[in-house]
Design a protein around this motif. Structure first.
Motif, PDB file in Angstrom:
ATOM      1  N   ARG A  76     -25.286 -28.599  65.300  1.00  0.00           N
ATOM      2  CA  ARG A  76     -24.511 -27.616  64.551  1.00  0.00           C
ATOM      3  C   ARG A  76     -23.025 -27.712  64.897  1.00  0.00           C
ATOM      4  O   ARG A  76     -22.165 -27.557  64.020  1.00  0.00           O
ATOM      5  CB  ARG A  76     -25.029 -26.206  64.831  1.00  0.00           C
ATOM      6  CG  ARG A  76     -26.328 -25.876  64.123  1.00  0.00           C
ATOM      7  CD  ARG A  76     -26.785 -24.459  64.453  1.00  0.00           C
ATOM      8  NE  ARG A  76     -27.955 -24.094  63.681  1.00  0.00           N
ATOM      9  CZ  ARG A  76     -27.928 -23.573  62.457  1.00  0.00           C
ATOM     10  NH1 ARG A  76     -26.767 -23.370  61.874  1.00  0.00           N
ATOM     11  NH2 ARG A  76     -29.045 -23.276  61.830  1.00  0.00           N
ATOM     12  N   PHE A  77     -22.727 -27.940  66.175  1.00  0.00           N
ATOM     13  CA  PHE A  77     -21.325 -28.092  66.555  1.00  0.00           C
ATOM     14  C   PHE A  77     -20.692 -29.254  65.801  1.00  0.00           C
ATOM     15  O   PHE A  77     -19.604 -29.124  65.226  1.00  0.00           O
ATOM     16  CB  PHE A  77     -21.209 -28.316  68.067  1.00  0.00           C
ATOM     17  CG  PHE A  77     -19.823 -28.704  68.498  1.00  0.00           C
ATOM     18  CD1 PHE A  77     -18.805 -27.764  68.537  1.00  0.00           C
ATOM     19  CD2 PHE A  77     -19.536 -30.014  68.859  1.00  0.00           C
ATOM     20  CE1 PHE A  77     -17.520 -28.126  68.922  1.00  0.00           C
ATOM     21  CE2 PHE A  77     -18.267 -30.384  69.241  1.00  0.00           C
ATOM     22  CZ  PHE A  77     -17.243 -29.439  69.273  1.00  0.00           C
ATOM     23  N   VAL A  78     -21.356 -30.399  65.802  1.00  0.00           N
ATOM     24  CA  VAL A  78     -20.812 -31.582  65.135  1.00  0.00           C
ATOM     25  C   VAL A  78     -20.616 -31.325  63.647  1.00  0.00           C
ATOM     26  O   VAL A  78     -19.578 -31.678  63.072  1.00  0.00           O
ATOM     27  CB  VAL A  78     -21.732 -32.796  65.354  1.00  0.00           C
ATOM     28  CG1 VAL A  78     -21.271 -33.986  64.509  1.00  0.00           C
ATOM     29  CG2 VAL A  78     -21.769 -33.190  66.820  1.00  0.00           C
ATOM     30  N   LEU A  79     -21.581 -30.689  63.001  1.00  0.00           N
ATOM     31  CA  LEU A  79     -21.536 -30.517  61.555  1.00  0.00           C
ATOM     32  C   LEU A  79     -20.633 -29.376  61.106  1.00  0.00           C
ATOM     33  O   LEU A  79     -19.982 -29.490  60.059  1.00  0.00           O
ATOM     34  CB  LEU A  79     -22.949 -30.276  61.017  1.00  0.00           C
ATOM     35  CG  LEU A  79     -23.981 -31.387  61.205  1.00  0.00           C
ATOM     36  CD1 LEU A  79     -25.296 -30.995  60.546  1.00  0.00           C
ATOM     37  CD2 LEU A  79     -23.489 -32.715  60.656  1.00  0.00           C
ATOM     38  N   PHE A  80     -20.593 -28.286  61.871  1.00  0.00           N
ATOM     39  CA  PHE A  80     -20.031 -27.056  61.332  1.00  0.00           C
ATOM     40  C   PHE A  80     -18.833 -26.473  62.073  1.00  0.00           C
ATOM     41  O   PHE A  80     -18.150 -25.617  61.520  1.00  0.00           O
ATOM     42  CB  PHE A  80     -21.129 -25.974  61.266  1.00  0.00           C
ATOM     43  CG  PHE A  80     -22.308 -26.352  60.420  1.00  0.00           C
ATOM     44  CD1 PHE A  80     -22.163 -26.736  59.106  1.00  0.00           C
ATOM     45  CD2 PHE A  80     -23.589 -26.323  60.952  1.00  0.00           C
ATOM     46  CE1 PHE A  80     -23.254 -27.083  58.334  1.00  0.00           C
ATOM     47  CE2 PHE A  80     -24.701 -26.665  60.185  1.00  0.00           C
ATOM     48  CZ  PHE A  80     -24.531 -27.040  58.862  1.00  0.00           C
ATOM     49  N   HIS A  81     -18.588 -26.868  63.303  1.00  0.00           N
ATOM     50  CA  HIS A  81     -17.511 -26.205  64.049  1.00  0.00           C
ATOM     51  C   HIS A  81     -16.163 -26.789  63.641  1.00  0.00           C
ATOM     52  O   HIS A  81     -15.965 -28.003  63.675  1.00  0.00           O
ATOM     53  CB  HIS A  81     -17.719 -26.369  65.555  1.00  0.00           C
ATOM     54  CG  HIS A  81     -16.978 -25.349  66.353  1.00  0.00           C
ATOM     55  ND1 HIS A  81     -15.599 -25.218  66.334  1.00  0.00           N
ATOM     56  CD2 HIS A  81     -17.424 -24.383  67.206  1.00  0.00           C
ATOM     57  CE1 HIS A  81     -15.231 -24.238  67.121  1.00  0.00           C
ATOM     58  NE2 HIS A  81     -16.326 -23.703  67.666  1.00  0.00           N
ATOM     59  N   PRO A  82     -15.181 -25.943  63.275  1.00  0.00           N
ATOM     60  CA  PRO A  82     -13.870 -26.464  62.866  1.00  0.00           C
ATOM     61  C   PRO A  82     -13.113 -27.165  63.974  1.00  0.00           C
ATOM     62  O   PRO A  82     -12.197 -27.947  63.694  1.00  0.00           O
ATOM     63  CB  PRO A  82     -13.116 -25.209  62.393  1.00  0.00           C
ATOM     64  CG  PRO A  82     -13.824 -24.060  63.046  1.00  0.00           C
ATOM     65  CD  PRO A  82     -15.258 -24.467  63.163  1.00  0.00           C
ATOM     66  N   ASP A  83     -13.470 -26.910  65.241  1.00  0.00           N
ATOM     67  CA  ASP A  83     -12.792 -27.573  66.356  1.00  0.00           C
ATOM     68  C   ASP A  83     -13.418 -28.910  66.731  1.00  0.00           C
ATOM     69  O   ASP A  83     -12.885 -29.618  67.589  1.00  0.00           O
ATOM     70  CB  ASP A  83     -12.805 -26.673  67.604  1.00  0.00           C
ATOM     71  CG  ASP A  83     -11.914 -25.451  67.450  1.00  0.00           C
ATOM     72  OD1 ASP A  83     -11.124 -25.418  66.489  1.00  0.00           O
ATOM     73  OD2 ASP A  83     -12.026 -24.535  68.286  1.00  0.00           O
ATOM     74  N   ALA A  84     -14.531 -29.272  66.117  1.00  0.00           N
ATOM     75  CA  ALA A  84     -15.208 -30.514  66.495  1.00  0.00           C
ATOM     76  C   ALA A  84     -14.298 -31.737  66.374  1.00  0.00           C
ATOM     77  O   ALA A  84     -14.293 -32.587  67.276  1.00  0.00           O
ATOM     78  CB  ALA A  84     -16.480 -30.703  65.667  1.00  0.00           C
ATOM     79  N   PRO A  85     -13.481 -31.884  65.317  1.00  0.00           N
ATOM     80  CA  PRO A  85     -12.632 -33.078  65.221  1.00  0.00           C
ATOM     81  C   PRO A  85     -11.574 -33.171  66.318  1.00  0.00           C
ATOM     82  O   PRO A  85     -11.028 -34.256  66.542  1.00  0.00           O
ATOM     83  CB  PRO A  85     -11.972 -32.940  63.840  1.00  0.00           C
ATOM     84  CG  PRO A  85     -12.885 -32.045  63.066  1.00  0.00           C
ATOM     85  CD  PRO A  85     -13.421 -31.086  64.086  1.00  0.00           C
ATOM     86  N   ALA A  86     -11.272 -32.052  66.986  1.00  0.00           N
ATOM     87  CA  ALA A  86     -10.284 -32.084  68.060  1.00  0.00           C
ATOM     88  C   ALA A  86     -10.829 -32.719  69.329  1.00  0.00           C
ATOM     89  O   ALA A  86     -10.057 -33.097  70.214  1.00  0.00           O
ATOM     90  CB  ALA A  86      -9.794 -30.665  68.373  1.00  0.00           C
ATOM     91  N   VAL A  87     -12.157 -32.843  69.436  1.00  0.00           N
ATOM     92  CA  VAL A  87     -12.790 -33.456  70.607  1.00  0.00           C
ATOM     93  C   VAL A  87     -13.515 -34.746  70.233  1.00  0.00           C
ATOM     94  O   VAL A  87     -13.472 -35.723  70.984  1.00  0.00           O
ATOM     95  CB  VAL A  87     -13.785 -32.477  71.273  1.00  0.00           C
ATOM     96  CG1 VAL A  87     -14.383 -33.096  72.544  1.00  0.00           C
ATOM     97  CG2 VAL A  87     -13.109 -31.152  71.596  1.00  0.00           C
ATOM     98  N   LEU A  88     -14.145 -34.748  69.094  1.00  0.00           N
ATOM     99  CA  LEU A  88     -14.938 -35.895  68.652  1.00  0.00           C
ATOM    100  C   LEU A  88     -14.069 -36.772  67.755  1.00  0.00           C
ATOM    101  O   LEU A  88     -13.867 -36.478  66.576  1.00  0.00           O
ATOM    102  CB  LEU A  88     -16.185 -35.425  67.906  1.00  0.00           C
ATOM    103  CG  LEU A  88     -17.051 -34.392  68.651  1.00  0.00           C
ATOM    104  CD1 LEU A  88     -18.218 -33.951  67.786  1.00  0.00           C
ATOM    105  CD2 LEU A  88     -17.522 -34.935  69.992  1.00  0.00           C
ATOM    106  N   GLY A  89     -13.532 -37.851  68.323  1.00  0.00           N
ATOM    107  CA  GLY A  89     -12.620 -38.714  67.586  1.00  0.00           C
ATOM    108  C   GLY A  89     -13.293 -39.378  66.391  1.00  0.00           C
ATOM    109  O   GLY A  89     -14.492 -39.658  66.423  1.00  0.00           O
ATOM    110  N   GLU A  90     -12.481 -39.634  65.353  1.00  0.00           N
ATOM    111  CA  GLU A  90     -13.012 -40.213  64.117  1.00  0.00           C
ATOM    112  C   GLU A  90     -14.276 -39.464  63.714  1.00  0.00           C
ATOM    113  O   GLU A  90     -15.332 -40.047  63.446  1.00  0.00           O
ATOM    114  CB  GLU A  90     -13.262 -41.709  64.295  1.00  0.00           C
ATOM    115  CG  GLU A  90     -11.999 -42.488  64.652  1.00  0.00           C
ATOM    116  CD  GLU A  90     -12.256 -43.955  64.957  1.00  0.00           C
ATOM    117  OE1 GLU A  90     -13.373 -44.428  64.660  1.00  0.00           O
ATOM    118  OE2 GLU A  90     -11.350 -44.614  65.482  1.00  0.00           O
ATOM    119  N   HIS A  91     -14.127 -38.165  63.645  1.00  0.00           N
ATOM    120  CA  HIS A  91     -15.245 -37.237  63.570  1.00  0.00           C
ATOM    121  C   HIS A  91     -16.215 -37.556  62.441  1.00  0.00           C
ATOM    122  O   HIS A  91     -17.428 -37.601  62.643  1.00  0.00           O
ATOM    123  CB  HIS A  91     -14.692 -35.813  63.421  1.00  0.00           C
ATOM    124  CG  HIS A  91     -15.720 -34.782  63.110  1.00  0.00           C
ATOM    125  ND1 HIS A  91     -15.844 -34.209  61.862  1.00  0.00           N
ATOM    126  CD2 HIS A  91     -16.698 -34.233  63.874  1.00  0.00           C
ATOM    127  CE1 HIS A  91     -16.831 -33.332  61.882  1.00  0.00           C
ATOM    128  NE2 HIS A  91     -17.366 -33.328  63.078  1.00  0.00           N
TER     129      HIS A  91
END
Length: 219
Positions: A76-91
């Protein structure tokens, strides 16, 4: 695109409450704390059972979210959290699409499952993600190959909040012991490594990351 999935997600599937299982997980938690790399134990729905300090440090700057915190349900974090791209590069390409594809296969193999179906409903409520799930994934898998769906061994970019690490990469290592497997769980470790990425590339990753903007529809 930032999508807030649902108002309240279902309670995680309870693990067996036998004394042996509790004792094993307590010991496993101590083991995780001795690991230098971010590591977590999840069930088949990616509900998080255990994390270590390195994992919590990696996601320490993530803001609150009602259903998609990284130490609650990592998918859910990967798919839905707006902050995920700030930690997961090339999200989108490196994290969202592979995990969405992995989720699709899990749904096929597990059949009716309350936790999986709840995630599927939330995907359906996001028109872009639903289009990617139904039409974009087959096209993407054909383009990148079946191996891209596998989690174990994948190398993925990270943007670590520790300035000494910054833009780096990790190799995803998925493993399970006999007891974890009996509990329906697996351990996922992000083995960090240095990557030669320019500061401009890091800024570009942060600036342009979004939820499934560029997934082409299948022909």
């Amino acid at each position: 695109m930032a999508y807030q999935a649902g108002g309240q997600r279902p309670a995680p599937r309870p693990l067996p409450e036998t004394p042996e299982a509790r004792a094993y997980l307590e010991g496993y938690a101590e083991l995780l704390e001795g690991v230098a790399f971010p590591s977590l134990v999840v069930d088949h729905c990616w509900d998080v059972v255990l994390t270590n300090g390195a994992f919590r440090s990696l996601f320490r700057e993530v803001g609150p979210h009602p259903t998609a915190m990284p130490d609650d349900n990592f998918l859910r974090f990967v798919l839905f959290h707006p902050d995920a791209p700030a930690v997961l590069g090339e999200h989108e390409a490196s994290w969202c699409l592979p995990m969405l594809a992995h989720f699709a296969r899990t749904v096929e193999s597990h059949g009716p499952d309350h936790g999986l179906q709840a995630i599927r409903r939330d995907i359906a409520q996001d028109p872009i993600m639903e289009a990617a799930y139904r039409h974009g994934l087959p096209h993407w898998i054909r383009a990148v190959g079946e191996s891209a769906v596998e989690q174990d061994g994948a190398v993925r970019p990270l943007l670590h909040p520790d300035p000494h690490r910054g833009a780096t990469e990790c190799r995803v290592v998925v493993e399970t012991s006999r007891t974890l497997e009996e509990l329906g769980c697996a351990r996922v470790t992000f083995v960090l490594r240095e990557a030669r990425r320019s500061a401009s590339r890091e800024r570009r990753t942060r600036r342009t990351a979004s939820h499934l903007r560029v997934v082409p529809a299948a022909d």
